[in-house]
Design a protein around this motif. Structure first.
Motif, PDB file in Angstrom:
ATOM      1  N   ARG A 524      10.761  13.073  -2.170  1.00 44.64           N
ATOM      2  CA  ARG A 524      10.357  14.158  -1.358  1.00 44.64           C
ATOM      3  C   ARG A 524       8.933  14.313  -2.026  1.00 44.64           C
ATOM      4  O   ARG A 524       7.724  14.304  -1.140  1.00 44.64           O
ATOM      5  CB  ARG A 524      10.610  15.469  -1.360  1.00 44.64           C
ATOM      6  CG  ARG A 524      11.998  15.592  -0.525  1.00 44.64           C
ATOM      7  CD  ARG A 524      12.377  17.137  -0.376  1.00 44.64           C
ATOM      8  NE  ARG A 524      11.271  17.762   0.545  1.00 44.64           N
ATOM      9  CZ  ARG A 524      10.955  18.919   0.425  1.00 44.64           C
ATOM     10  NH1 ARG A 524      11.742  19.660  -0.374  1.00 44.64           N
ATOM     11  NH2 ARG A 524      10.012  19.477   1.099  1.00 44.64           N
ATOM     12  N   PHE A 525       8.569  14.159  -3.116  1.00 44.76           N
ATOM     13  CA  PHE A 525       7.355  14.195  -3.744  1.00 44.76           C
ATOM     14  C   PHE A 525       6.550  13.297  -3.751  1.00 44.76           C
ATOM     15  O   PHE A 525       5.420  13.256  -3.282  1.00 44.76           O
ATOM     16  CB  PHE A 525       7.515  14.884  -5.451  1.00 44.76           C
ATOM     17  CG  PHE A 525       6.081  15.056  -6.046  1.00 44.76           C
ATOM     18  CD1 PHE A 525       5.462  16.029  -5.735  1.00 44.76           C
ATOM     19  CD2 PHE A 525       5.622  14.371  -7.043  1.00 44.76           C
ATOM     20  CE1 PHE A 525       4.329  16.583  -6.441  1.00 44.76           C
ATOM     21  CE2 PHE A 525       4.531  14.374  -7.766  1.00 44.76           C
ATOM     22  CZ  PHE A 525       3.909  15.875  -7.206  1.00 44.76           C
ATOM     23  N   ALA A 526       7.417  11.923  -3.957  1.00 47.25           N
ATOM     24  CA  ALA A 526       6.423  10.932  -3.673  1.00 47.25           C
ATOM     25  C   ALA A 526       5.965  10.555  -2.199  1.00 47.25           C
ATOM     26  O   ALA A 526       5.047  10.005  -2.045  1.00 47.25           O
ATOM     27  CB  ALA A 526       7.296   9.627  -4.193  1.00 47.25           C
ATOM     28  N   ALA A 527       6.846  10.835  -1.492  1.00 47.28           N
ATOM     29  CA  ALA A 527       6.481  10.633   0.176  1.00 47.28           C
ATOM     30  C   ALA A 527       5.595  11.761   0.741  1.00 47.28           C
ATOM     31  O   ALA A 527       5.119  11.676   1.468  1.00 47.28           O
ATOM     32  CB  ALA A 527       7.933  10.976   1.005  1.00 47.28           C
ATOM     33  N   GLY A 528       5.143  12.758  -0.225  1.00 48.86           N
ATOM     34  CA  GLY A 528       4.207  13.970   0.045  1.00 48.86           C
ATOM     35  C   GLY A 528       4.784  14.898   0.970  1.00 48.86           C
ATOM     36  O   GLY A 528       3.954  15.978   1.356  1.00 48.86           O
ATOM     37  N   GLU A 529       5.957  15.115   0.991  1.00 51.29           N
ATOM     38  CA  GLU A 529       6.747  16.127   1.710  1.00 51.29           C
ATOM     39  C   GLU A 529       6.796  17.315   0.776  1.00 51.29           C
ATOM     40  O   GLU A 529       6.730  18.495   1.526  1.00 51.29           O
ATOM     41  CB  GLU A 529       8.027  15.720   2.218  1.00 51.29           C
ATOM     42  CG  GLU A 529       8.389  14.581   3.000  1.00 51.29           C
ATOM     43  CD  GLU A 529       9.673  14.011   3.115  1.00 51.29           C
ATOM     44  OE1 GLU A 529      10.704  14.660   2.570  1.00 51.29           O
ATOM     45  OE2 GLU A 529       9.918  12.903   3.728  1.00 51.29           O
ATOM     46  N   ALA A 530       6.612  17.310  -0.408  1.00 49.52           N
ATOM     47  CA  ALA A 530       6.707  18.419  -1.323  1.00 49.52           C
ATOM     48  C   ALA A 530       5.385  18.235  -2.007  1.00 49.52           C
ATOM     49  O   ALA A 530       5.009  16.941  -2.250  1.00 49.52           O
ATOM     50  CB  ALA A 530       7.724  18.400  -2.252  1.00 49.52           C
TER      51      ALA A 530
END
Length: 689
Positions: A524-530
């Motif tokens: 989630r963090f790597a995808a920019g969602e978080a």
């Protein structure tokens, strides 16, 4: 095979008097399962006492031994109150021997009214009255008391006491044989060291610098000798010369031109791989120096020469990240890259295993699963080990058995290691250093702020996130612990607070989470969602999110310099300017101040690693001791610095000038120290070892 003379030392502690099922657990917690373990469980410090004839001769706060006459016992009205035994010295001075809780039963037995007893303990004062709280020792005879003038203090676990450990040490010393001397006669005479058995005994009985130095030297010598034997054995092994023609490497389209350090390292690696003896090389790269590109170029050399390459990562998270990065970079070459972890099952796993066996897979990336017994290769030519400090030398040797002939090995570390420690822990390897950063990498703005400004910092993180960027927030512990200071930040508590403020924009990663949870949060963090990742130091290496441009490290003074540098290196990986905020507590030690000042003033990982070595003193080497790392359990950092050169020179002389372990005079003694200090992986490299 272990020498016969060591059999008593490797006997289980069960055979020692007083060891039953109840004591086995606390001993196991300390790693004391054999007699040798007890012998090498050296005291952390010593209590030195002074014998006084009367209390007028003693100072409050001093450790003393004094003869006292027992006058009366006074129980408290409250069950929680103190139990006092009133006694007088030779001059009639009154002293209370004070006990709490169940210890009062001991007092009743040990201190009968009207009797004289020799008491050892710390003299204190309470409400104008002299007292000794919970005396350390009570003896009926003066000679028994005199034996307590210098008392070793050992590290304990719940269920063990100092007298119990001291008793086990005494029994173990009685079983210790006189071992053949492995130290070169010249060194032994020059240093004036005691024999091994005398050194062990002296190290348990008092602050004896020569005894401790001798035992530290033994460990460094055994380590150096084992590493040299591995290197010698490696040179004699038949390897596979691999010489690439460049047709795959020429197709790479890299985002940056290679630095001089990268080109130099690639040339050194390619030169080693072209030889018939297997390569053993360590690639040291500072944060962001481009180790992955060097690893890919090296693996393509193997593939160009008709062989396969395998890349081993310590965690599934890192393995997946390497797989994605390598696959993207190698896309123009058409090379087949696969990922294999312990989680892969069924048809997908079978397909990868078949591809490795028939050679249709050129490069495999994975965790230790890539070296399981069921995994076979058509022609494994190169093994790349990432974060190699997590894998011991013995594990590295096991990997070499997967090729038809011994494959070349490239070990990598993202932690810049001081030269002293490279020699100590990786003496069997040649070393390449990436000490230049790729063009375009910006310096990270590093600031030190007091924890009092927490609200301002949280607000700043909010503004940062609103502008579309991401942030890391690192804490030193997972959750609050009753055994630690109240002010230590806990990742779970910080996560809860930030989540309340920022909602689902916050995710949590730490080592105690299930792998699926960690992977989901990271994804989630790597995808920019978080937008905010709260974590412990599990993100110290390998995590690469270019849009993350802010790093907050809470309680920064609790981390080592090398670790702080690694954490800071998680930001500054894209084109945007990045910031690292080091939050400090209000009370800083001088070492803590120096550490944070150095972080502010330098971004050179190799310089910081050398400074870290100076600042840490006798602590754990760089704070990077992981499972699998060889490390030193006896030698302190000062002793490593002082004795390593001598130990290496002596080991080199034995290997090169005196035919190693085949030397009839010193060979058996050298073999003994390798087994005694469990560096026998060095012996295993020799035929018939």
């Amino acid at each position: 095979m272990r020498p016969e003379i060591l059999i008593p030392l490797f006997a289980e502690t069960d055979g020692l008097e007083g060891i039953g099922p109840k004591l086995k657990k606390p001993l196991e917690k300390l790693g004391l399962t054999r007699v040798r373990d007890v012998l090498y469980h050296l005291p952390e410090r010593f209590v030195v006492r002074r014998a006084v004839t009367d209390l007028d001769d003693a100072n409050v706060g001093e450790q003393v031994v004094v003869a006292l006459n027992v006058v009366e016992h006074r129980a408290s009205r409250s069950p929680r109150g103190p139990y006092r035994v009133m006694a007088t010295d030779a001059k009639g001075n009154v002293c209370a021997l004070t006990y709490f809780g169940r210890a009062s039963y001991t007092a009743k037995k040990q201190l009968p009214v009207g009797e004289k007893r020799w008491v050892a303990g710390r003299l204190d004062q309470y409400d104008q009255m002299l007292q000794i709280v919970h005396p350390d020792h009570v003896a009926e005879k003066s000679e028994q008391a005199m034996g307590q003038m210098v008392e070793p203090i050992y590290r304990l676990s719940e269920g063990l006491t100092q007298p119990r450990v001291a008793s086990l040490v005494e029994q173990s010393l009685a079983r210790a044989p006189d071992l053949p001397e492995w130290i070169a006669p010249g060194t032994f005479k020059r240093e004036g060291w005691p024999s091994w058995r005398e050194a062990i005994a002296q190290a348990h009985k008092g602050e004896n610098g020569k005894a401790r130095d001798r035992l530290a030297y033994d460990e460094l010598f055994a380590n150096a000798l084992a590493l040299m034997l591995v290197r010698e054995s490696n040179r004699k092994r038949r390897g596979q010369p691999l010489q690439g023609d460049g047709h795959l490497r020429d197709k790479l389209q890299l985002p940056f031109p290679l630095t001089g350090a990268q080109r130099r390292s690639i040339d050194e690696i390619a030169g080693d791989m072209a030889q018939s003896s297997p390569m053993l090389r360590l690639l040291q790269g500072d944060v962001g120096a481009g180790k992955t590109v060097v690893a890919l170029e090296s693996m393509l050399v193997a593939v160009e020469a008709g062989a396969q390459a395998a890349m081993l990562a310590p965690t599934e998270l890192l393995a997946r990240q390497h797989f994605e990065t390598l696959r993207e970079m190698a896309r123009p070459t058409g090379v087949e890259i696969a990922l294999l972890t312990g989680r892969d099952k069924g048809r997908a796993r079978e397909s990868i295993l078949m591809g490795l066996l028939d050679g249709s897979i050129d490069i495999v990336v994975g965790t230790h699963a890539i070296f399981q017994q069921s995994v076979a290769y058509r022609n494994l030519g190169l093994v790349v080990i990432d974060e190699q400090h997590r894998f011991g030398v013995s594990q590295r040797l096991m990997l070499a058995q997967k090729g038809r002939v011994t494959p070349h090995t490239l070990a990598m570390t993202a932690t810049p290691i001081p030269r002293t420690l490279v020699l100590a822990n990786h003496g069997e390897m040649e070393v390449s250093r990436l000490d230049e950063l790729p063009p375009g990498r910006q310096a990270i703005d590093t600031r030190v702020l007091p924890i009092d400004r927490l609200e301002d910092i949280v607000a700043a993180v909010g503004r940062h996130v609103e502008s579309g960027q991401q942030a890391y927030w690192v804490c030193p512990m997972v959750r609050d612990s009753e055994t630690m200071d109240d002010d230590i930040a806990a990742a779970e508590a910080r996560f809860a607070g930030l989540k309340e403020r920022f909602g689902d924009d916050v995710v949590l990663v730490h080592g105690q989470l299930a792998p699926e949870q960690k992977d989901a949060s990271m994804a989630r963090f790597a995808a920019g969602e978080a937008k905010i990742l709260v974590a412990t130091t599990v993100i110290e290496v390998g995590v690469d999110v270019p849009d993350a441009t802010l790093m907050v490290i809470e309680q920064a003074e609790r981390f080592g310099l090398a670790q702080l540098h690694q954490l800071r290196g998680r930001v500054g990986r894209g084109s945007e300017k990045s910031t690292c905020l080091l939050l400090r507590s209000n009370e800083l030690s001088e070492t803590g101040k120096k550490r944070l000042e150095l972080m502010k003033s330098s971004q050179d990982g190799f310089l910081l690693a050398e400074e870290d070595l100076k600042l840490r003193g006798g602590g754990e080497l760089l704070g990077t001791r992981q499972s699998g790392e060889e490390g030193f359990s006896i030698a302190t950092l000062e002793q490593v610095t002082k004795l390593l050169e001598m130990a290496n020179a002596d080991a080199k002389m034995l290997v090169e000038q005196q035919r190693g372990l085949a030397n009839p005079e010193r060979g058996e003694a050298a073999r003994t120290v390798l087994y005694l200090l469990e560096r026998d992986w060095g012996v295993q490299t020799l035929r018939g070892g």
